[in-house]
Enzyme design. Sequence first.
Site, PDB file in Angstrom:
ATOM      1  N   ARG A   1       1.005  -1.178   0.023  1.00  0.00           N
ATOM      2  CA  ARG A   1       0.192  -0.078  -0.010  1.00  0.00           C
ATOM      3  C   ARG A   1       0.996   1.315   0.023  1.00  0.00           C
ATOM      4  O   ARG A   1       0.639   2.343   0.530  1.00  0.00           O
ATOM      5  CB  ARG A   1      -1.048  -0.227   1.347  1.00  0.00           C
ATOM      6  CG  ARG A   1      -2.240   0.782   0.955  1.00  0.00           C
ATOM      7  CD  ARG A   1      -3.154   0.769   2.189  1.00  0.00           C
ATOM      8  NE  ARG A   1      -4.399   1.696   2.130  1.00  0.00           N
ATOM      9  CZ  ARG A   1      -4.562   2.627   2.637  1.00  0.00           C
ATOM     10  NH1 ARG A   1      -3.714   2.992   3.850  1.00  0.00           N
ATOM     11  NH2 ARG A   1      -5.837   3.567   2.484  1.00  0.00           N
TER      12      ARG A   1
ATOM     13  N   LYS B   1      -9.750   6.015  15.677  1.00  0.00           N
ATOM     14  CA  LYS B   1      -9.670   4.831  14.864  1.00  0.00           C
ATOM     15  C   LYS B   1      -8.064   4.719  14.522  1.00  0.00           C
ATOM     16  O   LYS B   1      -7.628   5.470  13.815  1.00  0.00           O
ATOM     17  CB  LYS B   1     -10.370   4.921  13.551  1.00  0.00           C
ATOM     18  CG  LYS B   1     -10.309   3.661  12.774  1.00  0.00           C
ATOM     19  CD  LYS B   1     -11.094   3.657  11.670  1.00  0.00           C
ATOM     20  CE  LYS B   1     -11.235   2.488  10.544  1.00  0.00           C
ATOM     21  NZ  LYS B   1     -12.036   2.658   9.479  1.00  0.00           N
TER      22      LYS B   1
ATOM     23  N   ASP C   1      -5.376   2.499  12.857  1.00  0.00           N
ATOM     24  CA  ASP C   1      -5.317   1.564  11.772  1.00  0.00           C
ATOM     25  C   ASP C   1      -4.012   1.128  11.441  1.00  0.00           C
ATOM     26  O   ASP C   1      -2.973   1.724  12.074  1.00  0.00           O
ATOM     27  CB  ASP C   1      -5.790   2.303  10.477  1.00  0.00           C
ATOM     28  CG  ASP C   1      -6.524   1.336   9.596  1.00  0.00           C
ATOM     29  OD1 ASP C   1      -6.300   0.169   9.504  1.00  0.00           O
ATOM     30  OD2 ASP C   1      -7.197   1.718   8.693  1.00  0.00           O
TER      31      ASP C   1
ATOM     32  N   CYS D   1      -7.702  -1.275  14.471  1.00  0.00           N
ATOM     33  CA  CYS D   1      -8.105  -1.406  13.008  1.00  0.00           C
ATOM     34  C   CYS D   1      -6.843  -1.983  12.394  1.00  0.00           C
ATOM     35  O   CYS D   1      -5.685  -1.478  12.700  1.00  0.00           O
ATOM     36  CB  CYS D   1      -8.711  -0.460  12.171  1.00  0.00           C
ATOM     37  SG  CYS D   1      -9.189  -0.591  10.425  1.00  0.00           S
TER      38      CYS D   1
ATOM     39  N   ASP E   1     -13.104  -4.773   6.916  1.00  0.00           N
ATOM     40  CA  ASP E   1     -13.163  -3.910   5.837  1.00  0.00           C
ATOM     41  C   ASP E   1     -14.508  -4.298   4.890  1.00  0.00           C
ATOM     42  O   ASP E   1     -15.018  -3.316   4.099  1.00  0.00           O
ATOM     43  CB  ASP E   1     -11.948  -3.746   4.893  1.00  0.00           C
ATOM     44  CG  ASP E   1     -11.324  -2.547   5.660  1.00  0.00           C
ATOM     45  OD1 ASP E   1     -11.459  -1.897   6.607  1.00  0.00           O
ATOM     46  OD2 ASP E   1      -9.951  -2.714   5.112  1.00  0.00           O
TER      47      ASP E   1
END
Length: 751
Positions: free
Chosen positions: A447, A480, A482, A530, A552
Amino acid sequence: MSMNIYVDESLGLFHLQSKGTSYIIQLVEGYPSHVYWGSRLRHDSTLADALQIRERSSFSPNPVPGKPSLSLDALPQEYPQYGTSDFRRPAYQAQLADGSRITELKYVGYAITSGKPVLEGLPAVYTESDDEAQTLELTLKDDYAGLTVKLLYTVFADHSAITRSVHFEHGGTEPLRLEQALSASVDFADSAYDTLHLSGAWVRERHIQRRALVPGAAVALESRRGSSSHQVNPFMALLQRGADEDHGDVYGFSLVYSGSFAAVAEVEQFGTTRVNIGINPFDFSWLLEPGQTFQTPEAVLVYSGEGLGGMSRTYHRLYRTRLSRGVHRDKARPILVNNWEATYFNFDADKITAIAKEAGPLGIELFVLDDGWFGKRDNDDSSLGDWFEHSRKLPGGLADLAGRVNAEGLQFGLWVEPEMVSPDSELYRKHPDWCLHAEGRRRTEARNQLILDLSRPEVCEYLYETLSAVFASAPITYVKWDMNRNMTEIVSAAAAPERQKETAHRYMLGLYNLMERLTSRFPDILFESCSGGGGRFDPGMLFYMPQTWTSDDTDAIERLAIQYGTSIVYPASSMGAHVSAVPNHQVERTTSLAIRGDVAMSGNFGYELDLTAFTEAEKNLAAKQIAQYKEIRTLVQQGDMYRLLSPFEGSGDTAWMFVSEDKTEAFVAYFRVLAKPNAPIARLVLKGLDPALDYVLENGAADNTDSAAPFQPAFGGTPYGGDRLMRIGLVVSDLRGDFASCTYRLRAVRR
């Protein structure tokens, strides 16, 4: 008090009693041996007769002269070692300075303490008072190496659980290396079991897998990814053959750890079964200098004589109340809207404000700003590590945007991905050595990002200071957190060559310390973990962050399997569950807003779509869903969950329910996947109610689209006996079409 630890020193017997459970250890020639784990037994001296050993052939050697009946190759053990006549999988292995791998731990003493000790630097189940638990510490020692090992066992007054961990202390004069150090090992007396575990992939997490144990083959689960992973959850259960959701003996093993792990069940030559669980020995070692210590993560062992459901409810109660922490542990979680699937990276302050304006009148309580608010981030190829506002998108900064959102009656939340760095970032250009990497070798990206080396204190300190500034810059009530890739090139530029195999675990220790500091500094922020959804859905993360973004994949039908599988170990209070747009962005399926809402209401409820695109009819239904959830969310988040129909069996139809502790309230959800022509009458048999009570039933929001009320009377308002509902059930065959659902609220009444 429903816990005790009995010790009979003359028999070398230790009998641990947790609520409903006994666990028995006996010393055999100084080796702690496993006698029994299961339904609670009365304590008496005859328990010492339960352990039987017999002489085997010369291929099972005898470590004690004059004791031909004793072979470690056949003895059930509490913490087995390799190299001194046990050829099965060991629980630990150490390499001494002379290169040998021979250590032999023998019992030297014990201690019993009230309560439960803290595991330094690691997440663990805790107690709030010493009368909740007792802890047994068995001390073992290898005199030659100078290695002392303490086996820790905690039993609980209110939970049918036993926690185990291991503490190593090196008292020798030469360094030694731990090549593996697992958290728990149990030798079962037979092999008539199935194993059950949770596996999958990104957007397909925690599907249930069950298979029989057979001789000569191990059921081996592991992650080598530097995280607990989407692929396999750090959990394994042994099920008595024929055990199901409500009946039979079940033994659960859950690891409170977020890194690479291993769990193995293996049947050996004499028909016994060894299960062990802990840090994955693959690519792991730990150098212990004289005077140094090592603590393993904690394993939580749960026994149930009431099938998988009984095991799950024990894990749920324990993890909800004595693993999760902080002010949000017992509070109702807010209903939120997240902008990710609404806008992805394409937003500005005005777009966010427009969504918030639609959210307030519906009754939504929290707006969460997702990825793309920082640095120069307009896609996923830059800016991770640059935790300052994107000047074009947010010209007034986070404080201005939070003020706009607050003005619409909503709290403000924020997405971060602190453990990562983009090669195209100011942070990376300044500190290119701060990521995990092997000097002179390719730095593998995923990513378009690399992983910061959290084994380094200076990296953790940078993140602590930078994130603290962000969280203090605006009225942020939710974060959140991640983490969107797994580890490659697990090498630290700051570590010595002989300590490089410690890097992955030191990373986890650094991460845990960072989370501890931030959650302590900002106790009023609700943190949600997450990792591409559910890639790090594990007990270790729940210790710091009481909920996790479950997946997701937000498709309602896929979520049936994901949330059902997750519930095998984890409570509904830990599961983030959102209504998203259709066609669904992961599977392109179109389902009604009604079933999307009904599925999401079985977790921490929210929306993840563009509310400005809602029709009036959708707004009306969403408002009713939100009103309904506000009435039942305490029940969902704090009640006992009973699974009724499994999506992994038969047609895929799914049902579950939540029951209050006093059994006076319940919430039931039934989901039909595909309609059937000329189908038989379908009845849904309920569980967990009080058979002596009567209940009135009300339909949920999706079933009463002509009414403004979130609930309205069902079945003519007639009270039904709890016994009738748990034997005859409710007719649920009147639904129309594919992907249909119905929900009911039950309330006890006097006739």
